[in-house]
Design an enzyme around this catalytic site. Structure first.
Site, PDB file in Angstrom:
ATOM      1  N   HIS A 275       4.773  60.092  65.024  1.00 44.10           N
ATOM      2  CA  HIS A 275       4.354  60.067  66.424  1.00 44.10           C
ATOM      3  C   HIS A 275       4.131  61.467  66.975  1.00 44.10           C
ATOM      4  CE1 HIS A 275       8.709  60.646  67.579  1.00 44.10           C
ATOM      5  NE2 HIS A 275       8.157  61.287  68.606  1.00 44.10           N
TER       6      HIS A 275
ATOM      7  N   ASP B 272       7.789  55.495  61.415  1.00 45.05           N
ATOM      8  CA  ASP B 272       7.572  56.772  62.102  1.00 45.05           C
ATOM      9  C   ASP B 272       7.879  57.921  61.144  1.00 45.05           C
ATOM     10  OD1 ASP B 272       8.945  58.370  65.126  1.00 45.05           O
ATOM     11  OD2 ASP B 272       7.059  58.643  64.013  1.00 45.05           O
TER      12      ASP B 272
ATOM     13  N   SER C 173      11.677  65.678  68.044  1.00 46.56           N
ATOM     14  CA  SER C 173      11.053  64.684  67.152  1.00 46.56           C
ATOM     15  C   SER C 173      10.508  65.354  65.905  1.00 46.56           C
ATOM     16  CB  SER C 173       9.902  63.979  67.860  1.00 46.56           C
ATOM     17  OG  SER C 173      10.396  63.165  68.890  1.00 46.56           O
TER      18      SER C 173
END
Lengths: 440, 251
Positions: B39, B100, B201
């Site tokens: 992502h 992901d 992330s």
């Protein structure tokens, strides 16, 4: 007087034959046969008035300024001199006949018709070579060396090394261009072992195919006029090979054996106006020319099947020991062969052996190599080891190990003979400075 | 990173700073691969998400080798050759972060050293990595106290049993119907303010394998509901080993 035509044969008849001959007759005949022949005369019929000593009628025969006899009479009678079957032979090519009849042929008042004679002559070959056939002492054919008779003539010839002169009788030494082309043979001074003639300009040439070498061996006796103080002032024996003089010889000491290393040899023999030396004799032989014995340029050179002698058309093969390269100048050779040429030289010069160099080892990404051997170089059998930049990388060699050796083929190889170098792989999860908790 | 500490140079040498769609993190695998969250390349909830991977690779900036953002920039970026997004990742599904995970292949291999080293991947047979209470460390350049960090921070967080993750999530589902797939795990605290946050992330959750002594990446910072308000959710790397190795080994 009747000259007889120069024929090889003929008849002579008394006047009026076969009728009785006339009185008071003198007849002559000159028999002339061609030069190289003699006259042979025989009487086929002879009937002349007999008388003591042939005083009355007679036939007189002359030849070579000699009187061959006076003949008269009848066959079977003792009075007179009947020729019978006698052969009259001249020593030269002429014969003279003379017939003489007196004034009468009466015997006690009776006329006897003497019929005369019929003679036959023929030309017979004169063997000029037989000294006993010479008409006079100074008329011997005098061929200096050899006489050869033939019908109607003769000719002279000479011994080997001599040439018949323009007088066709005398022989002069001819040795100015004697050529020898056989693989072996003999040559000597003229008249050897008798004293050699004067004023000689002899040139003996030995010519053999390329690649052969002439060897000379002098035989005994060896005698050439010399002088104690001055070297060969009178007569000289010179030996040349390919235009290069090998030596000049004289005296009584034989030069022995000479290896000329040449397929073309000239021997010159020059003599002056006097001397009684016996000369020389040579036996020559030939063999394939030799090349110099090959010598290795270094201790790593290998000459395959080294021979004790190398001759024309022989070849040799050269290689190097393991770990060395054949080099000719700066060029590496895969192989080397040299051939012994006709002139006694090798068609290539000996190469050298140079140690194999593998060059710099392949750099290892994220690593390095180091030499194990000393001195540190890249030549045959040098050994290196690879390592990685630890602790960030680890070496992966498989089963091959981290050592590489400079091989005879010029490459760096591992213990299995493979060229692939190790790999440096990242080491994961090993921080140099990991997080450390203190307070609890 | 909330409630964490400043990392020292060499503490987390695999840490990458990414700048693709804003700040993100990643981890060095080998000497030319960056493991990150899908992502960070294809953010969810972005309408115009039609750029192709070649264009994104051209734009991507990856930094390695320092704990300070400014120094990282000075060291220069590492250009990206190719991007691999896991096929299970669905950018348009805002509530499901399954798959992901992504890999970035650098154009040039990096030279390892004290400040640049790769992280290890877990052993498939190791069943204890995700057990409840197994403490790991997460580092990142993400938000700390509402400000994007200029230096690398780290925090230690325990892995949480799946039931607890699900139970907690169920209590939050009225607000957001998030999916907790088997390809995820959660870690952190319910009450203590220690967590990962935006900007983290793609960074990896690492544990020290006591047997081998190697640090191993077990998770990728993926999603959470707020920051330090409960558990954080991480991509479960052990479920993607075949995919990872398939890409790296093929190269």
């Amino acid at each position: 007087s009747t000259p007889v035509p120069r024929k090889l044969f003929g008849e002579i008849r008394s006047p009026g034959y076969p009728k009785p001959y006339p009185n008071n007759n003198i007849s002559t005949w000159d028999i002339h046969v061609p030069k190289g022949y003699v006259v042979k005369l025989t009487f086929r019929f002879f009937d002349l008035e007999p008388s003591e000593s042939c005083f009355y009628d007679y036939v007189k025969i002359n030849a070579d300024k000699k009187n061959l006899g006076r003949y008269c009479g009848q066959l079977g009678l003792t009075i007179g001199n009947h020729p019978g079957r006698k052969e009259f032979v001249s020593k030269k090519n002429r014969m003279h006949l003379e017939f003489h009849s007196d004034f009468s042929n009466e015997d006690n008042g009776t006329v006897i018709p003497y019929r005369g004679f019929l003679a036959y002559y023929q030309a017979v070959d004169l063997d000029e070579c037989d000294p006993s056939n010479a008409a006079e002492e100074d008329e011997k054919p005098e061929c200096q060396h050899f006489c050869h008779n033939y019908v109607g003539g003769y000719f002279c010839s000479c011994r080997t090394g001599y040439q018949l002169q323009s007088d066709h009788h005398s022989c002069k030494v001819e040795c100015s261009s004697e050529l020898f082309t056989e693989a072996s043979g003999y040559l000597s001074s003229p008249e050897y072992p008798q004293p050699y003639p004067e004023y000689l300009r002899c040139n003996y040439s030995i010519r053999l195919p390329k690649g052969l070498s002439v060897n000379l061996k002098f035989l005994e006796p060896f005698e050439i006029d010399d002088h104690q103080q001055v070297h060969c002032p009178y007569d000289q024996l010179k030996i040349q090979a390919r235009g290069r003089e090998i030596g000049e010889f004289c005296g009584k000491e034989s030069p022995g054996s000479i290896e000329t290393n040449s397929n073309e040899v000239d021997i010159l023999f020059l003599t002056d106006e006097s001397g009684f030396s016996r000369g020389w004799k040579i036996r020559y032989t030939s063999e394939k020319i030799r090349c110099p014995q090959p010598v290795p340029r270094d201790q790593f050179t290998i000459i395959r099947d080294l021979q004790p002698v190398y001759q024309f058309q022989d070849y040799l093969i050269v290689s190097c020991e393991t770990g060395y390269n054949l080099m000719e100048g700066n060029q590496k050779l895969q192989s080397f062969t040299a051939v012994c040429q006709a002139d006694g030289t090798w068609h290539k010069s000996m190469p050298r052996c140079e140690i194999v160099n593998c060059g710099n080892p392949t750099n290892l990404t994220n690593g390095a190599f180091s030499y194990i051997n000393t001195p540190e170089n890249n030549t045959y059998q040098s050994v290196i080891t690879y390592r990685c930049n630890e602790p960030y990388y680890r070496i992966v060699t498989g089963t091959r190990g981290d050592r590489f050796t400079c091989s005879a083929e010029g490459t760096w190889v591992d213990q299995d003979g493979r060229v692939r170098i190790p790999v440096c792989l990242p080491v994961c999860g090993k921080p140099i400075n990991p997080v450390t908790e203190v307070q609890r | 990173i909330l409630g964490g500490k400043s990392a020292r140079r060499g503490n987390f040498p695999w840490q990458a700073l990414t700048a693709i769609h804003g700040r993100g993190g990643g981890a060095l695998l080998g000497d030319r691969w960056i493991l990150t969250a899908a992502h960070t390349i294809f953010p969810k909830g972005v309408e115009d998400n039609n750029a192709n991977l070649e264009q994104l690779a051209e734009k991507a900036d990856i930094f390695l080798g320092h704990t300070k953002v400014e120094e990282l920039h000075k060291l220069g970026n590492h250009p990206v050759r190719r991007i691999f997004i896991h096929p299970d990742y669905k950018p348009k599904d805002e509530y499901n972060f399954d798959g992901d995970i992504a890999l970035l292949e650098l154009k040039h291999p990096v030279t390892l050293g004290p400040t640049v080293q790769p992280i290890c991947l877990p052993d498939t047979n190791n069943t204890t990595l995700y057990m409840d209470g197994h403490v790991g460390y997460v580092s990142g350049f993400g938000v700390e106290k509402n400000f994007i960090s200029n230096e690398l921070k780290y925090v230690s967080l325990p892995a949480i049993a799946r039931e607890k993750c699900q139970h907690w999530l169920d209590s939050k589902k009225r607000d957001l119907p998030m999916v907790f797939s088997e390809n995820m795990f959660c870690a952190g605290f319910l009450k203590i303010k220690r967590d990962t946050c935006q900007g983290d992330s793609g960074s990896v959750f690492t544990v020290l394998d006591m047997e081998s002594g190697h640090w191993v990446a077990t998770g990728i910072v993926s999603w959470g509901i707020g920051c330090a308000e409960g558990y954080g959710f991480y991509t479960k790397i052990i479920n993607y080993l075949d995919w990872i190795k398939g890409i790296i080994r093929e190269d």
